[in-house]
Design a protein around this motif. Structure first.
Motif, short mmCIF file in Angstrom:
data_model
loop_
_atom_site.label_atom_id
_atom_site.label_comp_id
_atom_site.label_asym_id
_atom_site.label_seq_id
_atom_site.Cartn_x
_atom_site.Cartn_y
_atom_site.Cartn_z
N PRO A 231 37.26 43.48 32.31
CA PRO A 231 38.51 43.99 31.71
C PRO A 231 38.97 45.33 32.31
CG PRO A 231 36.68 44.14 30.16
CD PRO A 231 36.17 43.38 31.32
N ASN A 232 38.06 46.05 32.98
CA ASN A 232 38.44 47.33 33.57
C ASN A 232 39.09 47.18 34.95
OD1 ASN A 232 35.61 48.27 31.95
ND2 ASN A 232 37.44 49.51 31.68
N ILE A 233 39.02 45.98 35.52
CA ILE A 233 39.63 45.78 36.83
C ILE A 233 41.12 45.48 36.65
CG2 ILE A 233 39.67 44.39 38.95
CD1 ILE A 233 36.69 43.99 38.71
N LYS A 234 41.94 46.33 37.28
CA LYS A 234 43.40 46.18 37.13
C LYS A 234 44.02 45.35 38.24
CE LYS A 234 45.66 50.02 36.55
NZ LYS A 234 45.85 51.46 36.82
N ASP A 235 43.40 45.42 39.44
CA ASP A 235 43.98 44.71 40.58
C ASP A 235 42.89 44.47 41.63
OD1 ASP A 235 45.96 43.55 42.16
OD2 ASP A 235 46.52 45.44 43.12
N ILE A 236 43.00 43.35 42.31
CA ILE A 236 42.11 43.07 43.45
C ILE A 236 43.01 42.72 44.62
CG2 ILE A 236 40.34 41.54 44.36
CD1 ILE A 236 39.38 41.23 41.40
N ARG A 237 42.85 43.44 45.74
CA ARG A 237 43.78 43.23 46.87
C ARG A 237 43.06 43.51 48.19
NH1 ARG A 237 45.73 48.04 43.98
NH2 ARG A 237 44.68 49.76 45.00
N GLY A 238 43.70 43.15 49.28
CA GLY A 238 43.12 43.41 50.59
C GLY A 238 43.43 42.32 51.57
N LEU A 239 42.77 42.38 52.71
CA LEU A 239 43.00 41.45 53.81
C LEU A 239 41.66 41.25 54.51
CD1 LEU A 239 45.55 40.06 54.95
CD2 LEU A 239 45.78 41.96 56.54
#
Ligand SMILES: *Cc1c(COP(=O)(O)O)cnc(C)c1O
Length: 405
Positions: free
Chosen positions: A336-344
């Motif tokens: 629940p503490n993760i707001k976003d996961i992003r990358g390449l």
């Protein structure tokens, strides 16, 4: 005395290090003094592309050390020539300048841009006046992005659009302007006839793992073409397979005029490179720029072996597949503490609504090395050779730590 005690007593205190001393590496694992084993999701900050102990790289280094390991740039050496040929053949560039680090590669790009601007203005308006009144009209402004990271020398820390890295070091280098990353309008607003170059990372690394939008990079290319301005990509972190292609610009189909490399290039040995298209590279004449160690034969021999290994093993496929897999597994944690996961590719960030310092320490205690990117982002930049099983192992440790938050 412990290694830590000696270092703390005799080494300048510019780093806040973890209380851990590593003595050996193998594959994607590091081992500490007591024999403790650590799964490495940091790869020496996106450096050890092939992990630890790659035979081909070690053999290349040992061979070259036995031959000769420094000659200076007064003479030619084969590894340097071979590496320049390889880098240009695999990219859209024509010429290379070799340095020893990311900051130095960016310094070279910075000076090349200034020289380009100088020559362009000189051709347009000439030199006028004599003696003290002699004046050369400049074209010296460089646009960089907010939240960027380009290094710690005075010029590159000025390019770095984050005040926390600049505080205490004024006066900074003149004529650097800052635009918003992924906001073309903010770049357009800064354009005038004094601008010679636009500098950006295609994926902001230290700033928190923000990939550029394709429209942003395409738009920058158009602005540069329209105004006769150089487009410079800092691929110190994104380059050498990290994002699933040898160079990140290849993911976007947008060619810069100049590109800088360092981190992954030497597989762990210090080397940096500034690549440029002919029309830009031609702005440097003998004497304009130099580096005593730049193009060091051992570092270049390692880089040649790293490139051969990445290409022959088609590690791009591994980066694409396992980058996707790592991202899915991170999403699967449902923290629940993760707001976003992003990358390449294998350059992934997980943004938290809390500071990640504690998580990093707890992972270390359980045998997993991770780094942050800013206060709230966990950064995942494992060696490019990482397998699904090793990703599962790391995710299990991270999952334990997160569920105990
Ligand atoms: C790490 C980094 C640098 C600086 O590289 P050094 O080798 O530490 O000088 C520059 N630009 C980017 C994008 C980086 O990630």
């Amino acid at each position: 005395m412990l290694v830590k005690e000696i270092a703390d007593k005799y080494v300048m205190s510019t780093y806040s290090r973890f209380d851990k001393t590593f003595v050996r590496g193998e594959g994607v694992y590091l081992f500490d003094e007591a024999g403790g084993k650590y799964l490495d999701f940091t790869a020496g900050i996106a450096v050890n592309a092939l992990g630890y102990g790659n035979k081909r790289v070690i053999d290349a280094a040992c061979y070259q050390m036995n031959q000769v390991f420094h000659t200076s740039n007064l003479y030619y050496t084969a590894p340097m020539a071979k590496l320049a040929k390889k880098l240009t053949e695999k990219s859209c560039f024509d010429k290379v300048f070799f340095a020893n680090s990311g900051a130095e590669a960016n310094e070279a790009a910075f000076k090349l841009a200034r020289k380009y601007g100088f020559l362009k203005k000189e051709a347009a308006c000439g030199e006028y006046g004599t003696g003290d009144t002699r004046k050369i009209c400049g074209c010296s402004k460089i646009i960089s992005m907010k939240n960027s990271f380009h290094g710690r020398t005075l010029a590159t820390v000025t390019l770095t659009g984050q005040s926390k890295y600049q505080k205490g070091f004024s006066p900074l280098v003149a004529d650097i302007l800052y635009a918003e990353f992924n906001d073309l309008k903010s770049v357009e607003n800064l354009i005038d006839e004094e601008v010679c170059a636009i500098f950006t990372e295609p994926v902001q690394g230290e700033g928190g793992l923000y990939p550029a939008n394709i429209d942003f990079l395409k738009g920058l290319r158009e602005i540069c073409d329209k105004n006769g301005i150089l487009l410079i990509f800092d691929e110190v972190q994104t380059g050498i397979g990290r994002t699933g292609e040898l160079f990140c610009y290849q993911n976007y189909g947008v060619e810069p005029d100049i590109l800088t490399l360092a981190k992954g290039l030497g597989g762990g040995l210090p080397i940096g490179a500034c690549l440029a298209k002919d029309f830009a590279a031609e702005c440097f004449s003998p004497g304009d720029h130099a580096s005593t160690f730049g193009g060091n034969p051992v570092a270049c021999a390692c880089a040649n072996a790293v490139l051969d290994e990445i290409i022959d093993r088609d590690l791009f496929l591994n980066v694409k597949e396992n980058g996707k897999y790592l991202m899915e597994r991170l999403k699967g944690l449902r923290c629940p503490n993760i707001k976003d996961i992003r990358g390449l590719g294998l350059m992934i960030g997980a943004e938290f609504d809390i500071e990640v310092k504690d998580i990093i320490q707890k992972c270390l205690d359980k045998g997993l090395l991770i780094i942050g990117a800013g206060k709230n982002v966990l950064r995942f930049v494992p060696p490019l050779i990482i397998t699904k099983d090793e990703i599962d192992e790391g995710i299990a440790i991270l999952g334990e730590v997160l569920s105990a938050l």
